[in-house]
Design a protein around this motif. Structure first.
Motif, PDB file in Angstrom:
ATOM      1  N   ARG A 160      -2.395  10.247  17.186  1.00 14.77           N
ATOM      2  CA  ARG A 160      -1.180  10.297  16.365  1.00 14.77           C
ATOM      3  C   ARG A 160      -0.913   8.923  15.749  1.00 14.77           C
ATOM      4  NH1 ARG A 160       2.213  12.488  19.839  1.00 14.77           N
ATOM      5  NH2 ARG A 160       2.222  14.600  19.003  1.00 14.77           N
ATOM      6  N   ILE A 161      -0.552   8.915  14.477  1.00 13.40           N
ATOM      7  CA  ILE A 161      -0.133   7.673  13.815  1.00 13.40           C
ATOM      8  C   ILE A 161       1.388   7.621  13.902  1.00 13.40           C
ATOM      9  CG2 ILE A 161      -0.058   6.389  11.635  1.00 13.40           C
ATOM     10  CD1 ILE A 161      -2.757   7.837  10.963  1.00 13.40           C
ATOM     11  N   LEU A 162       1.898   6.635  14.649  1.00 17.67           N
ATOM     12  CA  LEU A 162       3.337   6.552  14.905  1.00 17.67           C
ATOM     13  C   LEU A 162       4.081   5.823  13.788  1.00 17.67           C
ATOM     14  CD1 LEU A 162       3.117   5.551  18.677  1.00 17.67           C
ATOM     15  CD2 LEU A 162       3.495   7.837  17.741  1.00 17.67           C
ATOM     16  N   GLU A 163       3.434   4.801  13.249  1.00 18.42           N
ATOM     17  CA  GLU A 163       4.106   3.996  12.224  1.00 18.42           C
ATOM     18  C   GLU A 163       3.044   3.325  11.365  1.00 18.42           C
ATOM     19  OE1 GLU A 163       6.743  -0.036  12.222  1.00 18.42           O
ATOM     20  OE2 GLU A 163       7.136   1.367  13.863  1.00 18.42           O
ATOM     21  N   ARG A 164       3.213   3.421  10.066  1.00 16.99           N
ATOM     22  CA  ARG A 164       2.242   2.812   9.157  1.00 16.99           C
ATOM     23  C   ARG A 164       2.467   1.304   9.078  1.00 16.99           C
ATOM     24  NH1 ARG A 164      -2.383   5.606   8.009  1.00 16.99           N
ATOM     25  NH2 ARG A 164      -1.933   7.794   7.628  1.00 16.99           N
ATOM     26  N   GLY A 165       1.385   0.549   9.261  1.00 23.17           N
ATOM     27  CA  GLY A 165       1.478  -0.911   9.176  1.00 23.17           C
ATOM     28  C   GLY A 165       1.303  -1.402   7.757  1.00 23.17           C
ATOM     29  N   VAL A 166       0.680  -0.561   6.919  1.00 29.66           N
ATOM     30  CA  VAL A 166       0.430  -0.934   5.526  1.00 29.66           C
ATOM     31  C   VAL A 166       1.187   0.023   4.629  1.00 29.66           C
ATOM     32  CG1 VAL A 166      -1.334  -1.144   3.727  1.00 29.66           C
ATOM     33  CG2 VAL A 166      -1.867  -1.839   6.056  1.00 29.66           C
ATOM     34  N   THR A 167       2.095  -0.525   3.838  1.00 25.88           N
ATOM     35  CA  THR A 167       2.809   0.307   2.857  1.00 25.88           C
ATOM     36  C   THR A 167       2.461  -0.126   1.438  1.00 25.88           C
ATOM     37  OG1 THR A 167       4.725  -1.165   2.977  1.00 25.88           O
ATOM     38  CG2 THR A 167       4.750   0.781   4.403  1.00 25.88           C
ATOM     39  N   LYS A 168       2.024  -1.408   1.315  1.00 27.72           N
ATOM     40  CA  LYS A 168       1.617  -1.933   0.007  1.00 27.72           C
ATOM     41  C   LYS A 168       0.246  -2.584   0.145  1.00 27.72           C
ATOM     42  CE  LYS A 168       6.286  -2.810  -1.722  1.00 27.72           C
ATOM     43  NZ  LYS A 168       7.262  -3.858  -2.114  1.00 27.72           N
ATOM     44  N   VAL A 169      -0.538  -2.473  -0.909  1.00 29.23           N
ATOM     45  CA  VAL A 169      -1.897  -3.015  -0.909  1.00 29.23           C
ATOM     46  C   VAL A 169      -2.100  -3.828  -2.186  1.00 29.23           C
ATOM     47  CG1 VAL A 169      -4.344  -2.391  -1.018  1.00 29.23           C
ATOM     48  CG2 VAL A 169      -2.817  -1.132   0.502  1.00 29.23           C
ATOM     49  N   VAL A 170      -2.748  -4.978  -2.046  1.00 26.52           N
ATOM     50  CA  VAL A 170      -3.111  -5.802  -3.206  1.00 26.52           C
ATOM     51  C   VAL A 170      -4.573  -5.537  -3.534  1.00 26.52           C
ATOM     52  CG1 VAL A 170      -3.424  -8.167  -4.043  1.00 26.52           C
ATOM     53  CG2 VAL A 170      -1.426  -7.587  -2.666  1.00 26.52           C
ATOM     54  N   GLY A 171      -4.870  -5.379  -4.834  1.00 30.71           N
ATOM     55  CA  GLY A 171      -6.260  -5.128  -5.190  1.00 30.71           C
ATOM     56  C   GLY A 171      -6.509  -5.227  -6.681  1.00 30.71           C
ATOM     57  N   LEU A 172      -7.739  -4.906  -7.057  1.00 29.44           N
ATOM     58  CA  LEU A 172      -8.188  -4.975  -8.446  1.00 29.44           C
ATOM     59  C   LEU A 172      -8.064  -3.597  -9.080  1.00 29.44           C
ATOM     60  CD1 LEU A 172      -9.656  -6.776 -10.619  1.00 29.44           C
ATOM     61  CD2 LEU A 172     -11.789  -5.806  -9.729  1.00 29.44           C
ATOM     62  N   TYR A 173      -7.340  -3.531 -10.213  1.00 27.17           N
ATOM     63  CA  TYR A 173      -7.137  -2.244 -10.895  1.00 27.17           C
ATOM     64  C   TYR A 173      -8.309  -1.966 -11.835  1.00 27.17           C
ATOM     65  CZ  TYR A 173      -5.013   1.487 -13.636  1.00 27.17           C
ATOM     66  OH  TYR A 173      -4.756   2.682 -14.254  1.00 27.17           O
ATOM     67  N   GLN A 174      -8.849  -0.767 -11.742  1.00 28.53           N
ATOM     68  CA  GLN A 174      -9.913  -0.331 -12.649  1.00 28.53           C
ATOM     69  C   GLN A 174      -9.533   1.000 -13.270  1.00 28.53           C
ATOM     70  OE1 GLN A 174     -13.682  -0.287 -10.533  1.00 28.53           O
ATOM     71  NE2 GLN A 174     -13.994  -2.470 -10.931  1.00 28.53           N
ATOM     72  N   MET A 175      -9.517   1.024 -14.611  1.00 28.32           N
ATOM     73  CA  MET A 175      -9.199   2.260 -15.331  1.00 28.32           C
ATOM     74  C   MET A 175     -10.430   3.157 -15.382  1.00 28.32           C
ATOM     75  SD  MET A 175      -7.019   0.786 -18.573  1.00 28.32           S
ATOM     76  CE  MET A 175      -6.643   2.416 -19.210  1.00 28.32           C
ATOM     77  N   ARG A 176     -10.196   4.446 -15.409  1.00 24.42           N
ATOM     78  CA  ARG A 176     -11.274   5.397 -15.666  1.00 24.42           C
ATOM     79  C   ARG A 176     -11.130   5.810 -17.131  1.00 24.42           C
ATOM     80  NH1 ARG A 176     -13.052   3.426 -11.890  1.00 24.42           N
ATOM     81  NH2 ARG A 176     -13.816   4.340  -9.945  1.00 24.42           N
ATOM     82  N   HIS A 177     -11.961   5.229 -17.989  1.00 19.87           N
ATOM     83  CA  HIS A 177     -11.821   5.444 -19.433  1.00 19.87           C
ATOM     84  C   HIS A 177     -12.020   6.915 -19.784  1.00 19.87           C
ATOM     85  CE1 HIS A 177     -11.467   1.205 -20.132  1.00 19.87           C
ATOM     86  NE2 HIS A 177     -12.552   0.982 -19.404  1.00 19.87           N
TER      87      HIS A 177
END
Length: 719
Positions: A130-147
């Motif tokens: 069971r996952i009781l509480e999420r430790g990650v709510t925001k993530v930093v990363g590189l955005y890539q569009m799907r043209h």
């Protein structure tokens, strides 16, 4: 359909609870129930639900049994290789989680697990139920569009988040290809479906100056600025020291004293003074009285407590307190009256503190000295520098004398000194690294280190015996099995260490470090010894400091940049002023467990962020040197290759596939790489020339290959 599913669940549950068949493996149950291949997934789902409900559990032998297995709660930590571990609070040993058993948990999630295997020789294995509480709510990363598509993906910077995050175009906030973004997770995904999110902030293009460091800042959720309310409060309290402020304080403004810091330091929170006494020395360690300006539970205090510490990144400082305070009224600036808490110690010729006083004082620093200047005076005997600071030279010489005595006493009792060179990094105006070199400790840095350690011990011991609520800096003894593993490993190099039954003494580690000093294997053995240690932390209970071989230790000397120090100053002042009532004691006892826990966590976060920025800039620096040859030493050996460290602290990997003159195998027993045809051997500490072949900014790695002996394609600058 639901009724049929519930009926099947009951049949499965009854079967498991029937003593005639218990326990049984999945395959046995599927055969008994005459489940077709197509129905097997449904059966697994039923079993998982019954397990989640606590009605059944999976035994160590992979058999389903009635009843509930022992459940544990902890924090899931993902590895870069897919599997993970769950860290259980209060337990030394973590629990291994196979990739198939992670239950969709991400790094940092609070989870509930069951133990599925407890091998005698290896660590326990578990399964996330069971996952009781999420430790990650925001993530930093590189955005890539799907043209040509109405969506894009964010590739997380955090390599422990294995999946890209799907972002519908309407939730992209206008992000373009190559933008570094902060994405808020709206769905954590499921088998066959990626996590989803929405872009909440565009940091900048990946190639824009400053975007790289800001991505790390956002990735660690570090604060970027102060609110207007906090800035206004800082302005209101940052008034010059008045007669009313000085009332009741001991006036030390006629004492000769200096600050000694790095050239670029701006938050000067400690000053020192030394005079010679008939039977020893009088050492004064004078610390900025920050609590005079940061009142408990004020907006400033709440923000400082939340931050826990200042964060020192390669190109910036994220302060715990606004600069108006940290660089202004709280900083012990030259020639200005300042409020302080002073620890004044009488130290005898053997380094023992024979008497001391902790007092509220008012001080005025005579000179703001740098480590470089003091080193020039004491080590280099620089005539110009001695002339420039001639009135302080006698005190500096006394400081060196006393520092040596204190250090020798610490050494005799077994204090461990890990002397790794730190990295000094020079950046240009756009944040690009132009020089990287080791930042070595010298006589001046050691003087300050020795004096601060002595003050911290003295304050901790007094308040321990006063039996008042307090914050200690504790460092527990290492696990016996880790030390035994270290002892076995060093036998390969002809060293030994005594490991007593249920006890390891810091003096044994100290002796080992002394034995390996100036040997090829020094760096490796020192690092392995450090890794066998536990991490120091803040606690309300005093359990001593293993690494320093100290029975009492605290952090008293940096209240501008560390919240525990600020908290300690409050306790000391309440005691000095006679305000430590039973109610006040109860108040501190109630808040200190959470204060110390949070401060320890924030310290870890700051350290990790700092390391990431250093690694990033090292990679960026070496990008300019691809194809160039440098001389380094073999600093580590593994089955996948050799790590080579350059004199400027940069480390890269010579991967085994790039060692093309032979097929090399890793000899774990003798800790060396051996060519099976040529019998050529590479050992720790061996000098060799390497060529830079590539860098990876995302993984923060540098690749080397072995250069020919005659290759003189040296880089412009050799370290």
């Amino acid at each position: 359909m639901d009724k049929l599913y519930e009926k099947r669940k009951k049949v499965v549950y009854d079967l498991i609870c029937d003593d005639l068949y218990v326990p049984m493996k999945f395959k046995e149950m599927a055969i008994l129930l005459q489940v077709s291949k197509e129905q097997r997934d449904d059966l697994r789902k039923i079993l998982e639900e019954l397990e989640l409900e606590g009605k059944i559990y999976l035994s160590k032998k992979g058999k389903y049994c009635k009843g509930e297995a022992r459940r544990l709660t902890g924090t899931y930590r993902a590895s870069l290789k897919g599997f993970g571990f769950v860290v259980i609070e209060g337990e030394d040993a973590d629990v291994y989680i196979d990739e198939k058993e992670d239950g969709g948990a991400l790094d940092g999630d609070k989870v509930e697990i069951v133990i599925i295997r407890e091998p005698k020789e290896r660590r326990r294995e578990g399964k996330v139920v069971r996952i009781l509480e999420r430790g990650v709510t925001k993530v930093v990363g590189l955005y890539q569009m799907r043209h040509g598509k109405n969506y894009g993906f964010v590739i997380p910077d955090n390599q422990r988040i294995a999946q890209d995050i799907f972002v519908p175009v309407e939730k992209s906030k206008g992000a373009m290809d190559g933008h570094k973004v902060v994405v808020e997770l709206t769905s954590y995904g499921e088998p066959g479906k990626k996590p989803e999110g929405k872009v909440v902030e565009i940091i900048g293009h990946v190639n824009d100056p400053g975007t790289d460091i800001m991505s790390i800042v956002k990735g660690y959720d570090l604060p970027v600025g102060f609110s207007e309310k906090i800035m206004n409060q800082a302005d209101r309290v940052a008034k010059p020291v008045s007669d009313a402020d000085m009332a009741g304080r001991r006036d030390l403004r006629n004492w000769q004293m200096v600050t000694i810091d790095g050239e670029d330091a701006k938050d000067l929170d400690d000053a020192v003074s030394v005079t010679r006494e008939e039977d020893g020395y009088l050492l004064g360690v004078h610390i900025a009285d920050v609590t005079n300006y940061v009142q408990e539970n004020s907006a400033l205090d709440r923000e400082a407590k939340e931050r826990g510490t200042s964060v020192y990144l390669v190109d910036r400082v994220i302060p715990m307190l606004p600069h108006r305070l940290s660089n202004g009224i709280c900083s012990l600036n030259e020639g200005e009256d300042r409020l302080a808490l002073s620890c004044i110690m009488k130290v005898d010729m053997s380094g023992h503190v024979t008497d001391h006083e902790i007092a509220e004082t008012v001080i005025c620093v005579d000179r703001r000295m740098s480590y470089t200047s003091v080193k020039k005076i004491l080590e280099d005997e620089d005539v110009q520098e001695i002339e420039r600071y001639q009135e302080f030279v006698p005190m500096f010489r006394l400081m060196k004398e006393l520092s040596g005595i204190i250090r020798e006493r610490r050494k005799r009792r077994g204090s461990i000194d890990f002397d790794f060179p730190e990295t000094k990094m020079i950046l240009d105006e756009s944040g690009k690294p132009i020089e990287i070199r080791p930042y070595d400790r010298n006589v001046a840095t050691k003087i300050i280190e020795d004096f601060m350690l002595l003050a911290n011990e003295t304050v901790a011991e007094e308040y321990y015996w006063r039996e008042l609520p307090f914050v200690y800096r504790t460092h527990e003894a290492p696990d016996e099995e880790k030390i035994r593993a270290l002892a076995t490993f060093i036998n390969n190099f002809g060293y030994s260490m005594h490991v007593g039954t249920n006890e390891i003494r810091p003096k044994e580690i100290q002796k080992l470090l002394a034995k390996v000093e100036n040997t090829p294997e020094e760096a490796l053995i020192s690092r392995l010894a450090l890794r066998s240690m536990k991490q120091a932390r803040y606690t309300p209970e005093n359990t001593g400091h293993f690494g320093l071989a100290a029975n009492y230790y605290t952090h008293f000397t940096s209240p501008i940049r560390r919240y525990p120090d600020l908290q300690i100053h409050r306790i000391i002042k309440d005691n000095l002023r006679g305000r430590m009532t039973p109610e006040k004691m109860e108040h501190y006892q109630s808040i200190l467990p959470e204060v110390t826990k949070h401060s320890s966590e924030m310290e870890r976060r700051a350290d990790e962020a700092e390391r990431e920025t250093i690694k990033l800039k090292k990679v960026e620096y070496m990008q300019k040197h691809i194809g160039e040859v440098f001389e380094g030493v073999v600093s580590g050996l593994t089955k996948w290759g050799m790590y080579v460290e350059l004199p400027n602290t940069i480390e890269g990997l010579v991967h085994v596939v790039n060692m093309t003159d032979d097929h090399y195998e890793y000899d774990e027993t003798h800790y060396q790489m051996t060519g099976i045809h040529t019998h050529k051997v590479y050992k720790l500490g061996q000098k060799l020339k390497v060529r830079v072949t590539g860098t990876d900014r995302l993984l923060r790695t540098i690749d080397f290959e072995i250069a020919d002996e005659g290759d003189m394609n040296y880089g412009e600058k050799q370290w």
